[in-house]
Design a protein around this motif. Structure first.
Motif, PDB file in Angstrom:
ATOM      1  N   SER A 141      37.293  41.808  39.629  1.00 16.57           N
ATOM      2  CA  SER A 141      37.113  41.962  41.318  1.00 16.57           C
ATOM      3  C   SER A 141      37.936  43.380  41.089  1.00 16.57           C
ATOM      4  N   SER A 142      37.503  44.074  42.133  1.00 16.62           N
ATOM      5  CA  SER A 142      37.860  45.389  42.667  1.00 16.62           C
ATOM      6  C   SER A 142      38.109  45.671  44.040  1.00 16.62           C
ATOM      7  N   ASN A 143      39.307  45.522  44.442  1.00 15.16           N
ATOM      8  CA  ASN A 143      39.656  45.855  45.952  1.00 15.16           C
ATOM      9  C   ASN A 143      39.079  44.737  46.972  1.00 15.16           C
ATOM     10  N   LEU A 144      39.047  43.550  46.526  1.00 19.84           N
ATOM     11  CA  LEU A 144      38.592  42.345  47.553  1.00 19.84           C
ATOM     12  C   LEU A 144      39.626  41.719  48.415  1.00 19.84           C
ATOM     13  N   MET A 145      39.268  41.169  49.532  1.00 16.48           N
ATOM     14  CA  MET A 145      40.134  40.719  50.419  1.00 16.48           C
ATOM     15  C   MET A 145      40.960  39.482  49.799  1.00 16.48           C
ATOM     16  N   ILE A 146      42.185  39.374  50.106  1.00 19.38           N
ATOM     17  CA  ILE A 146      42.991  38.404  49.547  1.00 19.38           C
ATOM     18  C   ILE A 146      42.774  37.266  50.657  1.00 19.38           C
ATOM     19  N   ARG A 210      37.631  35.250  58.676  1.00 17.61           N
ATOM     20  CA  ARG A 210      38.207  33.775  58.219  1.00 17.61           C
ATOM     21  C   ARG A 210      39.588  34.183  58.009  1.00 17.61           C
ATOM     22  N   GLU A 211      40.193  35.219  57.676  1.00 14.27           N
ATOM     23  CA  GLU A 211      41.558  35.505  57.814  1.00 14.27           C
ATOM     24  C   GLU A 211      42.277  35.601  58.916  1.00 14.27           C
ATOM     25  N   ASN A 216      45.782  32.664  62.969  1.00 10.15           N
ATOM     26  CA  ASN A 216      45.959  32.521  64.361  1.00 10.15           C
ATOM     27  C   ASN A 216      45.702  31.301  64.890  1.00 10.15           C
ATOM     28  N   LEU A 217      46.357  30.093  64.324  1.00  6.74           N
ATOM     29  CA  LEU A 217      46.057  28.635  64.844  1.00  6.74           C
ATOM     30  C   LEU A 217      46.701  28.273  66.207  1.00  6.74           C
TER      31      LEU A 217
END
Length: 310
Positions: A141-146, A210-211, A216-217
């Protein structure tokens, strides 16, 4: 055997304008470093290490890159992660703060540790698994969103009160969960290579959506707001989100609210009204109905110590 160390960076690097802490954990085949630093300028240095290097690197704030003398570049940006293999390290390592802060968790693993985790079958990692036995630089995986789920697991990994053998068992369990999420994430990220209509840019934007929803619930964004913030049109946002995550934006919001409320009911001494407010319900009655629909239990029963029925 587990060894834990906390380094006060300011003791040795005050003259460089760097302060903060590095938390280290070492056990057989595994090394974890949790770095939290405050500094204003770019830091870089030449690094040389003859041993094989396999690392899961999560960057919460800052910018980080390694440039090998073979011109292989591993770059990781704020809110992203990389899973990579270097047969040896010989190049330039640099990291930059963002707004004066640099925060990261690095998980270094040996081949024997991965073989233990995967019961000897590293083909689960595809070509990357095969490359670990070679002298070829590679990345899974390279520089993918956490993902939000990863953040929660990483927080638990470095913030727990276990010690001794219980610590070893707990850490290993979290590493397994993190690896499973990384593998799942990579499969989802390659969706566009399997005939999907989404580009890599679209997928990155949908992970960002999604993040935003997960973080922001209390005051959730509207579809229009999410579209504007992520830079993706509303139709593609709704359709792409369903295709990529097998759920709708609003159902994801509901699931996140329910999982957090369940955790708060079990772990925190808060009133049901307070919990309802924390997860975004102004009316506790509406929260109770939503919770009952999800878990077939009333919040008050869970709070009183009854088990949630799945």
């Amino acid at each position: 055997m587990i060894k834990e160390t906390i380094i006060n960076v300011g003791d040795n690097y005050a003259s460089h304008g760097i302060k903060g802490n590095i938390q280290l954990l070492d056990m057989d085949g595994l090394h974890i470093d949790h770095v939290s630093l405050q500094h204003k300028t770019k830091q870089q240095k030449e690094v040389l290490r003859e041993q094989k290097h396999i690392e899961l690197f999560f960057l919460f704030q800052g910018d980080h890159f390694y440039q090998s003398n073979k011109k292989q570049r591993v770059n990781t940006s704020t809110g992203r992660f990389s899973f990579f293999h270097l047969p040896h390290i010989d190049g330039l390592l640099a990291f930059n703060p963002v707004e004066g802060n640099y925060s990261a968790i690095g998980i270094e693993l040996t081949i024997s540790y991965l073989e233990h985790i995967f019961h000897g079958d590293l083909e689960l990692l595809g070509d990357f698994g095969k490359s670990l036995y070679s002298e070829r630089e590679s990345s899974f995986s390279s520089n993918l969103m956490i993902q939000p789920e990863m953040k929660r697991l990483l927080y638990d990994l470095v913030n727990n009160n276990y010690d001794g053998m219980m610590k070893k068992i707990y850490v290993e369990a979290k590493i397994v969960e993190i690896l499973l999420l990384v593998i799942q994430n990579q499969v989802e990220y390659k969706y566009d290579l399997c005939g999907g209509a989404l580009t890599r840019s679209d997928i990155d934007k949908l992970y960002y959506v999604r993040e935003l929803v997960s973080n922001n619930l209390q005051t959730p964004y509207s579809i229009r707001d999410l579209s504007r913030l992520a830079g993706i049109n509303e139709f593609k946002l709704k359709k792409g989100f369903r295709e990529l995550f097998s759920t709708t934006v609003f159902n994801h919001l509901y699931e996140e609210r329910m999982m957090l409320s369940q955790k708060l009911l079990i772990e925190q001494d808060l009133s049901i009204a307070d919990i309802a407010q924390q997860v975004g319900y102004k009316n506790p009655t509406h929260f109770t109905a939503a919770f009952k629909r999800k878990f077939n239990e009333l919040p008050k029963d869970v709070k009183n110590g009854n088990f949630v029925q799945f």
